[in-house]
Write a protein that holds these residues in place. Structure first.
Motif, short mmCIF file in Angstrom:
data_model
loop_
_atom_site.label_atom_id
_atom_site.label_comp_id
_atom_site.label_asym_id
_atom_site.label_seq_id
_atom_site.Cartn_x
_atom_site.Cartn_y
_atom_site.Cartn_z
N VAL A 84 35.19 41.73 39.95
CA VAL A 84 36.52 42.27 40.18
C VAL A 84 37.49 42.21 39.31
O VAL A 84 37.33 41.29 38.36
CB VAL A 84 37.18 41.53 41.53
CG1 VAL A 84 38.39 41.73 41.83
CG2 VAL A 84 36.43 41.56 42.77
N VAL A 85 38.41 43.28 39.29
CA VAL A 85 39.52 43.15 38.14
C VAL A 85 40.75 43.16 38.81
O VAL A 85 40.95 44.31 39.60
CB VAL A 85 39.14 44.29 37.17
CG1 VAL A 85 40.19 44.70 35.99
CG2 VAL A 85 37.96 44.48 36.43
N LEU A 86 41.58 42.51 38.40
CA LEU A 86 43.10 42.29 39.00
C LEU A 86 43.94 42.48 37.95
O LEU A 86 43.78 41.68 36.87
CB LEU A 86 43.26 41.05 39.72
CG LEU A 86 44.41 40.87 40.26
CD1 LEU A 86 44.58 39.95 41.55
CD2 LEU A 86 45.65 40.15 39.12
N GLY A 87 44.84 43.53 37.69
CA GLY A 87 45.63 43.68 36.65
C GLY A 87 47.01 44.05 37.25
O GLY A 87 47.49 44.18 38.56
N ASP A 88 48.15 43.60 36.56
CA ASP A 88 49.31 43.47 36.92
C ASP A 88 49.83 44.79 37.30
O ASP A 88 49.45 46.12 37.02
CB ASP A 88 50.12 42.88 35.77
CG ASP A 88 51.84 42.76 36.35
OD1 ASP A 88 51.89 42.45 37.68
OD2 ASP A 88 52.36 42.74 35.38
N TYR A 89 50.81 44.82 37.98
CA TYR A 89 51.47 46.13 38.58
C TYR A 89 52.21 46.97 37.61
O TYR A 89 53.05 47.90 38.22
CB TYR A 89 52.08 46.16 39.89
CG TYR A 89 53.13 44.83 40.00
CD1 TYR A 89 54.08 44.50 39.23
CD2 TYR A 89 52.64 43.85 40.97
CE1 TYR A 89 54.97 43.46 39.57
CE2 TYR A 89 53.35 42.81 41.28
CZ TYR A 89 54.57 42.73 40.60
OH TYR A 89 55.32 41.51 40.65
N PRO A 118 32.69 37.92 44.33
CA PRO A 118 32.05 38.55 42.99
C PRO A 118 31.40 37.46 42.21
O PRO A 118 31.65 36.22 42.60
CB PRO A 118 33.22 39.30 42.35
CG PRO A 118 34.36 38.27 42.48
CD PRO A 118 34.17 37.98 44.17
N ASP A 119 30.63 37.86 41.19
CA ASP A 119 30.11 36.86 40.20
C ASP A 119 31.19 36.73 39.17
O ASP A 119 31.26 35.67 38.72
CB ASP A 119 28.96 37.46 39.57
CG ASP A 119 27.79 37.58 40.58
OD1 ASP A 119 27.44 36.87 41.19
OD2 ASP A 119 27.31 38.88 40.81
N LEU A 120 32.19 37.63 38.85
CA LEU A 120 33.03 37.52 37.57
C LEU A 120 34.38 38.13 38.06
O LEU A 120 34.36 39.16 38.80
CB LEU A 120 32.48 38.20 36.73
CG LEU A 120 33.38 38.05 35.38
CD1 LEU A 120 33.76 37.00 34.89
CD2 LEU A 120 32.98 39.17 34.18
N PHE A 121 35.28 37.41 38.07
CA PHE A 121 36.73 37.86 38.35
C PHE A 121 37.62 37.84 37.12
O PHE A 121 37.53 36.98 36.44
CB PHE A 121 37.52 36.75 39.16
CG PHE A 121 38.78 37.29 39.90
CD1 PHE A 121 38.65 37.44 41.44
CD2 PHE A 121 39.94 37.41 39.33
CE1 PHE A 121 39.90 37.87 41.86
CE2 PHE A 121 41.17 37.79 40.06
CZ PHE A 121 40.97 38.31 41.25
N ILE A 122 38.16 39.19 36.66
CA ILE A 122 38.95 39.29 35.51
C ILE A 122 40.33 39.57 35.79
O ILE A 122 40.47 40.27 36.72
CB ILE A 122 38.23 40.62 34.95
CG1 ILE A 122 36.83 40.44 34.63
CG2 ILE A 122 38.93 40.79 33.40
CD1 ILE A 122 36.07 41.57 33.90
N ALA A 123 41.03 38.74 35.45
CA ALA A 123 42.56 38.85 35.48
C ALA A 123 43.22 39.41 34.04
O ALA A 123 43.14 39.11 33.12
CB ALA A 123 43.23 37.71 35.83
#
Length: 570
Positions: A79-84, A134-139
């Motif tokens: 999962v990739v979470l990016g700022d808005y 997820p296995d990996l969370f990317i912020a």
């Protein structure tokens, strides 16, 4: 308005101009940017992609690459979470696109500003995890200060990778792989210390592909990393980081890639923004045309819409989405106009003597106050914090001016704040409304100490002096080597002597005027002055002008144009 000019040693100017075979005014501008040696100045004038540093010199990048390689080998879920904002949106688009091409299928989310707040919040995490762990969370572009959220993810058995450029306001999150050169500075990293997140993501992509190419991976060998520079330039310019070092390389080359982009989403966005790429693109095209439209979805709707636009290969979807963003941007502009009008009244009526402005109104939308803060800070030449209503909290953004570091200023006021972060020229903050008066007083006090109460003096900073006869297309060609202008490499304002007006300026739209200046040889050059119609220069007397130089495109012709900032009679 006061005109400030600090002369540079004439012998140094002459020596550097001879060495570089360039105009003395170009040499003077280089010296003002502390480019004292011919080698450093030459590199600045001709920044090359080959001069980008080894990505593995960036702290923790090796560990991040290894973790992504493991995810690829095991086909793990990500999962990739990016700022808005533009930086976060472009960072997300680059990483998701690259991972997809490498055979992974990452999900991505963007925090919903109204419901979830900024960054790596628990609510946004829970939304991401609702469809499975997820296995990996990317912020991306957030997470440096999210210790509790990282611990929560780790407790659920999820590995965490953070790529961020915001300064740490508390102990950096532990248990995650953190790429942030402000938290983990390295000796000799000045060229990339001030990258924003999109630049750091590009270096991560560079490192990942570099490793895979050593293994002769056919997919990695087919990927042209340069093609991502359009998104890197957008995030870099929009995020107000200094356009020096590797940021300058990214912006210079990225603007060229952007002008030739084949991304359906960007092509559609440029069309609704009215950009003509055949003339080339400049930073203001991003700052005032593309960036605000990308930001509009995060401010008033869901910023994932902008990521969808940048990733899509569907032209019809791109055109529909670009029109939607354009409509949201128009809505934002109207809200922003109303807030700006009220904010300026507050600044002029209630806080006229304040060295720093903290403005708040219950009716203001927190999603657009950052833009208002920028306008207010520029108009009144003061650092400005503009806050909107969010329940018991006042929440918003701040914008700085040259000579002030907002991160340091807020650190001195942090006892009043619930949360804050950002970089020297742009910050986000939240505080309880009950502490507004206390924060306003502290903010003003810190700024007064910084500049001894002189923060409100309006002045124009001249980069050099020219004669009217110097204003030629040849000079424009030499100045073009200094592009792109932006933070850390400001567009020069020149003082010009030896000009007169022979005809009366022509006012248009009741606020602006056009004029024609004549030099001592009788040559004429056109100019424009924005929001100066109440102060027209006289016809006949010798004048000194404070101007910027640019090209005017009209009816297929390119002509030199002066943009007037101020004038005075000699």
């Amino acid at each position: 308005m006061r005109w400030n000019y600090t002369p540079v040693d004439a012998a140094e100017i002459a020596a550097l101009a001879r060495s570089l075979i360039t105009a003395p005014i170009v040499a003077e501008l280089l010296l003002r940017n502390a480019l004292n040696s011919p080698d450093a100045a030459a590199r600045f004038l001709a920044p090359t992609l080959a001069s980008l540093g080894d990505p593995f010199l960036l702290g923790n990048l090796t560990a991040a690459v290894e973790r992504l390689l493991l995810a690829r080998r095991l086909q793990q879920s990500i999962v990739v979470l990016g700022d808005y904002d533009v930086d976060g949106v472009c960072s997300t688009a680059i990483l998701v696109s690259l991972l997809r091409r490498l055979g992974l299928n990452p999900r991505y989310i963007v925090p919903r500003r109204a419901a979830e707040g900024y960054g790596l919040s628990r609510t946004s995490i829970d939304r991401a995890l609702a469809v499975g762990l997820p296995d990996l969370f990317i912020a991306l572009d957030c997470g440096t200060n999210s210790g509790e959220e990282v611990a929560y993810l780790k407790s659920r058995g999820v590995d965490v990778l953070i790529v961020d450029h915001h300064r740490s306001t508390e102990a950096a999150a532990v248990g995650a792989i953190l790429i942030n050169p402000h938290v983990y500075p390295q000796a000799g990293d000045e060229a990339w210390r001030y990258l924003c997140t999109v630049g750091l993501v590009f270096k991560l992509a560079h490192g990942l592909l570099k490793r895979l190419r050593l293994e002769n991976d056919p997919v990695a060998l087919s990927i042209v990393l340069k093609d991502y520079l359009d998104l890197v330039a957008m995030g870099t310019i929009a995020d107000l980081v200094p356009l020096t070092g590797e940021n300058r390389i990214f912006a210079r080359h990225g603007l060229r890639v952007l002008a030739e982009t084949q991304r359906p989403g960007l092509l559609a966005l440029m069309q609704v923004a009215g950009l003509k790429t055949e003339q080339g693109l400049v930073p203001t095209d991003i700052s005032f045309r593309l960036g605000p439209r990308i930001n509009a979805s995060g401010r008033l709707a869901d910023a994932a819409l902008s990521v969808d636009l940048l990733l899509t290969a569907d032209r019809e979807f791109a055109e529909t989405t670009a029109r939607q963003l354009d409509e949201l941007n128009r809505e934002r502009q109207e809200i922003e106009r109303q807030i700006t009008d009220r904010a300026e009244r507050y600044a002029e009526e209630d806080y006229k003597t304040a060295s720093g402005l903290v403005l708040f109104d219950e009716a203001w939308h927190p999603g657009v106050v950052g833009i208002v803060a920028g306008r207010v800070s520029r108009k009144y030449n003061r650092p400005a914090i503009v806050l909107g209503n969010e329940g018991e909290f006042a929440k918003g953004s701040g914008r700085g001016i040259t000579g002030f570091n907002l991160v340091e200023i807020l650190a001195a006021c942090s006892g009043c704040l619930e949360s804050w972060g950002g970089h020297p020229m742009a910050v986000g903050i939240s505080l309880k409304k009950s502490r507004l008066a206390e924060f306003r007083a502290q903010f003003d006090e810190v700024i007064q100490r910084t500049r001894n109460g002189a923060a409100t003096d309006l002045a124009v900073e001249l980069s050099g002096w020219l004669q009217g006869t110097d204003l030629t297309e040849q000079l424009m060609g030499q100045l073009a080597q200094l592009h792109p202008f932006g933070m850390g490499n400001p567009e020069p304002i020149f003082g010009v002597r030896g000009v007169r007006l022979r005809t009366k300026p022509s006012v248009f739209k009741e606020q602006h005027f056009r004029f024609t200046a004549e030099d001592d040889l009788g040559r004429r050059v056109s100019g424009v002055a924005w929001k100066m119609a109440e102060r027209l220069p006289p016809v006949g007397p010798a004048l000194e002008l404070a101007i910027q130089l640019n090209w005017n495109y009209y009816n297929g012709r390119q002509t030199l144009q002066l943009e007037l900032h101020d004038w005075r009679t000699i």
